[in-house]
Motif scaffolding. Structure first.
Motif, short mmCIF file in Angstrom:
data_model
loop_
_atom_site.label_atom_id
_atom_site.label_comp_id
_atom_site.label_asym_id
_atom_site.label_seq_id
_atom_site.Cartn_x
_atom_site.Cartn_y
_atom_site.Cartn_z
N ASP A 41 -13.00 -8.27 -4.06
CA ASP A 41 -12.36 -7.58 -5.18
C ASP A 41 -12.76 -6.11 -5.24
OD1 ASP A 41 -10.50 -7.75 -7.27
OD2 ASP A 41 -12.07 -8.01 -8.78
N TYR A 42 -13.90 -5.78 -4.72
CA TYR A 42 -14.27 -4.36 -4.61
C TYR A 42 -13.69 -3.74 -3.34
CZ TYR A 42 -16.77 -0.01 -4.14
OH TYR A 42 -17.05 1.32 -3.98
N LEU A 43 -13.81 -4.44 -2.22
CA LEU A 43 -13.38 -3.87 -0.95
C LEU A 43 -11.87 -3.63 -0.91
CD1 LEU A 43 -15.64 -6.02 1.39
CD2 LEU A 43 -15.93 -3.61 0.81
N ARG A 92 -18.45 -4.65 -7.60
CA ARG A 92 -19.50 -3.90 -6.90
C ARG A 92 -20.86 -4.12 -7.56
NH1 ARG A 92 -22.94 -0.51 -7.16
NH2 ARG A 92 -22.46 -0.17 -9.35
N ALA A 93 -20.90 -4.08 -8.90
CA ALA A 93 -22.16 -4.25 -9.62
C ALA A 93 -22.73 -5.65 -9.39
CB ALA A 93 -21.95 -3.99 -11.10
N GLY A 136 -22.74 -0.74 -1.65
CA GLY A 136 -22.99 0.70 -1.55
C GLY A 136 -23.79 1.06 -0.30
N SER A 137 -23.79 2.36 0.04
CA SER A 137 -24.40 2.83 1.29
C SER A 137 -25.91 2.63 1.32
CB SER A 137 -24.06 4.31 1.50
OG SER A 137 -24.53 5.08 0.40
N PHE A 170 -29.31 -3.25 5.67
CA PHE A 170 -29.22 -4.70 5.41
C PHE A 170 -27.88 -5.24 5.87
CE2 PHE A 170 -28.00 -8.36 2.99
CZ PHE A 170 -29.15 -9.12 2.86
N CYS A 171 -26.82 -4.51 5.57
CA CYS A 171 -25.46 -4.91 5.96
C CYS A 171 -25.37 -5.10 7.47
CB CYS A 171 -24.48 -3.84 5.48
SG CYS A 171 -22.74 -4.20 5.79
#
Length: 273
Positions: free
Chosen positions: A163-165, A173-174, A222-223, A228-229
């Motif tokens: 839903d954010y992407l 996002r939160a 977020g960046s 981790f991503c």
């Protein structure tokens, strides 16, 4: 299909029904896939993907959304709803596409209710949600032993990340940021197979069912979480589930790798009828 035109939830390799009743997560995934098929191939061939999608979406709306409350039920029976639901079934990004395909603005109220449930169910420190709960986020009667972040709940952050992407939804996002901060405190290589909501591990081995969705959430967080991503992606790509009786590992690994490689795309740019 059952009498409501939805799939029986447990079918063996011989296509024999072993347990009856629909499961909403499966039905919404199929409806979504039909919309993607319409976007990919259009619907002027042997199969009208959009028509099949709209038919299924309307059946989900009729039988798997609780009347009057807009709570997403876990299936088409009378046993679930406000008093018993599964947070990992909620897929707000799908519902935006469902509205676009059907013209049913009621899906917006389902989205609002989904986020309301997630706010109440998520642990205030870890962001983890349980496998099963009530609409107020508290343990459901008869499912108290499912009030932890386990094999169902592990999918939640993957669904919410979409839903954010796709749509830039800030609440998505939160949600992802909080849950990834918890995962970051452990490290992607040390993630366990399940947690109590306060973060205490249940089992210590790791599988793609948990690594993949945390990695997907990091894409939306977020960046700050780029390292981790990247690490979660590498672990997910390298993991090989056992070949026997591990369809769930393989399924979640496939779905999250689609997202992590940019190949899990939204279907709102539908073909012309």
């Amino acid at each position: 299909m059952n009498k409501n035109g939805l799939m029986e939830w447990h079918i063996n390799s011989m296509c024999e029904v072993e347990e009856w009743g629909a499961a909403t997560d499966a039905d919404e995934d199929v409806a979504f896939s039909l919309l993607v098929a319409d976007k990919q191939w259009c619907s002027n061939g042997a199969i009208n993907y959009r028509r099949e999608a709209v038919t299924l979406i309307n059946r989900i709306w009729e039988h798997e959304v609780e009347k009057g409350t807009y709570v997403l039920k876990p299936g088409d029976g009378d046993w679930g709803g406000s008093h018993l639901l599964n947070p990992s079934y909620v897929a707000p990004a799908y519902y935006r596409a469902f509205e676009a395909a059907t013209g049913n603005a009621g899906w917006r109220k389902v989205i609002e209710r989904c986020y309301d449930v997630l706010r109440k169910a998520a642990h205030p420190s870890t962001g983890l949600v349980p496998d099963w709960c009530r609409v107020d986020g508290l343990p459901a009667q008869g499912r108290e032993d499912k009030y932890y972040f386990y094999w169902d709940a592990a999918r939640t952050q993957w669904r919410i990340a979409l839903d954010y992407l796709w749509y830039g939804t800030e609440e998505a996002r939160a949600f992802c940021e909080k849950i990834v901060r918890f995962a970051l405190s452990i490290g992607p290589a040390n993630l366990a197979n399940g947690y109590y909501l306060d973060g205490k591990p249940i089992r210590h081995e790791a599988t793609s069912v948990f690594i993949g969705p945390f990695g997907a959430a990091a894409m939306a967080a977020g960046s700050t979480f780029q390292a981790f991503c990247d690490a979660a992606y590498r672990l997910n790509a390298a993991y090989t589930p056992p070949t026997q009786n591990h369809y769930y590992d393989w399924s979640i690994r496939t779905l999250t790798l689609f997202l992590q490689t940019g190949n899990f795309y939204g279907p709102l740019d539908l073909c012309s009828p």
